[in-house]
Scaffold this active site. Structure first.
Site, short mmCIF file in Angstrom:
data_model
loop_
_atom_site.label_atom_id
_atom_site.label_comp_id
_atom_site.label_asym_id
_atom_site.label_seq_id
_atom_site.Cartn_x
_atom_site.Cartn_y
_atom_site.Cartn_z
N HIS A 99 -92.53 -55.59 59.13
CA HIS A 99 -92.26 -56.14 57.80
C HIS A 99 -93.51 -56.65 57.09
CE1 HIS A 99 -88.78 -56.72 60.55
NE2 HIS A 99 -88.19 -56.03 59.60
N CYS A 100 -94.63 -55.96 57.32
CA CYS A 100 -95.92 -56.37 56.70
C CYS A 100 -96.27 -57.81 57.04
CB CYS A 100 -95.92 -56.20 55.18
SG CYS A 100 -95.57 -54.55 54.62
N ALA A 101 -95.78 -58.30 58.15
CA ALA A 101 -96.00 -59.72 58.46
C ALA A 101 -96.34 -59.91 59.94
CB ALA A 101 -94.76 -60.53 58.08
#
Ligand code: PMP
Length: 386
Positions: A344-346
């Site tokens: 999640h791009c995290a």
């Protein structure tokens, strides 16, 4: 090209992009293209004026929704990422120190990693295993040495945790620092009053909980700060001036604006002003139902706050044996259920909660979903995980 049958999608990817949108959003975008198709802020003919008015009204609607007294302090951006980049790169200089939470998205982490390589000191405060940022820990970190900025999300796109950004504003200001908030997962899902929150910067996406289209976001800048603009160019006026005018919001909106997108976001803000409370109650009910159902499935670890604790409508899970990508694939293929698996791009956030290696499977809940949809998704999960 194969057509996707959207009527057969049960959409649980609201934390990435909300879908569908209220009809008023689509209508406003079409009207902007059809009736207000001139170039906003450029020219005095009726279509240019209509485009300018569309943007003016949208800015007013967004400011009203978010409790911002002066609409000129709302800048329209291409998304939350752009807004965060403007704030981070426009305010923080070599030698400055930044205190940031470990839950941040790459929209914060990557600009900071770049600045760190260029001589900015970046100190990361670790959140707990549920993804909650502790204001006391941030206060301790800020007290260690001079700090230019505190950066924190309002809510997590991985765990759904809601962070204590109001307290962080006081902590930052007491230390002479500014508070930059990433509101991508909060706006729409929470009743956000940027004025009352006291943040110096509040950036968000238009296409998630705000129910607007993709390609448009908002950046609130308080009157007390003066970040450099990231992009220089035409601002529609003062063309004889060699330098970018300092007038807000023009200073930060060089080039032709995304008028249809902004029109859609304005309509979405007006929609939420009327229906937001009702939608938030529904999202809360659906999220609790989903949370309890997921907790009852053997082999699943549910990330984030415990039942009964506050969260935004985001729930991520990890199965002890089955890969999240595999479950997401099966949900789509066999059941028409859209979710998002992975990091999640995290990566910072996943690292914090111990899921950097596995990633997680995320259900993002929002507009258009019903309790029957939640039950359908839970049945599908039970079958896949059996
Ligand atoms: N921050 C968070 C917490 C997000 O969830 C996202 C979107 N995944 C972003 C920033 C980036 O937003 P945008 O896509 O509008 O640039």
């Amino acid at each position: 090209m194969a057509e996707t049958d959207a009527s057969r999608v049960v959409y649980f990817d609201h934390a990435a992009t909300s879908w569908p949108k209220p009809d008023v959003v689509l209508d406003a975008m079409q009207r902007a293209m059809h009736d207000a198709g001139g170039n906003p802020g450029r020219g005095a003919h009726r279509l240019a004026v209509a485009a300018s008015r569309t943007i003016l009204e949208a800015r007013g609607a967004v400011a009203g929704l978010l409790g911002v007294a002066e609409p000129r302090n709302i800048v329209f951006t291409a998304g939350c990422t752009e807004g965060l980049n403007v704030a981070i790169k426009g305010l923080i200089r070599r030698g400055d120190r930044v205190v940031v939470s470990s839950m941040e998205h790459n929209a914060v982490a990557r600009p900071l990693n770049m600045l760190a390589a260029a001589g900015v000191i970046v100190d990361v405060v670790r959140a707990d295993e549920y993804g909650n940022v502790d204001a006391d820990a941030v206060e301790l970190a800020v007290a260690e040495r001079e700090t230019r900025a505190v950066i924190c999300q309002h809510a997590s796109n991985v765990t759904g945790s809601i962070q204590p950004v109001g307290d962080l504003a006081d902590i930052a200001h007491d230390a002479g620092a500014v508070l930059i908030v990433d509101g991508a997962q909060a706006t729409g899902h929470l009743r956000v009053d940027v004025g009352a929150l006291g943040a110096d910067v509040y950036a968000s996406s238009g296409h998630k909980g705000l129910l607007g289209p993709q390609g448009v976001g908002i950046l609130y800048l308080s009157s007390d700060i003066d970040p450099d603009e990231l992009v220089q160019g035409g601002s529609g006026g003062n063309s004889e001036e060699p330098m970018q005018p300092r007038l807000r919001p023009d200073r930060y909106e060089a080039g032709t604006s995304n008028t249809p997108g902004i029109a859609g976001l304005g309509a979405a803000a007006r929609y939420l002003a009327v229906h937001g409370d009702e939608l938030r109650v529904l999202e809360g009910e659906l999220t609790s139902r989903m949370h309890e159902g997921l907790l009852g499935i053997e082999g699943l670890r549910v990330l984030g706050p415990l039942p009964g604790e506050e969260r935004v409508p985001v729930i991520s899970v990890v199965h002890e044996r089955i890969d999240g990508d595999r479950i997401a694939f099966e949900l789509d293929r066999r059941y028409g259920i859209a979710v998002r698996a992975g990091l999640h791009c995290a990566p910072w956030a996943h690292n914090t909660v111990g899921t950097l290696d596995s990633g997680a499977l995320r259900f993002g809940i929002g507009y258009g979903l019903t309790s029957a949809d939640v039950d359908y998704a839970l049945d599908a999960m039970r079958e896949i995980c059996a």
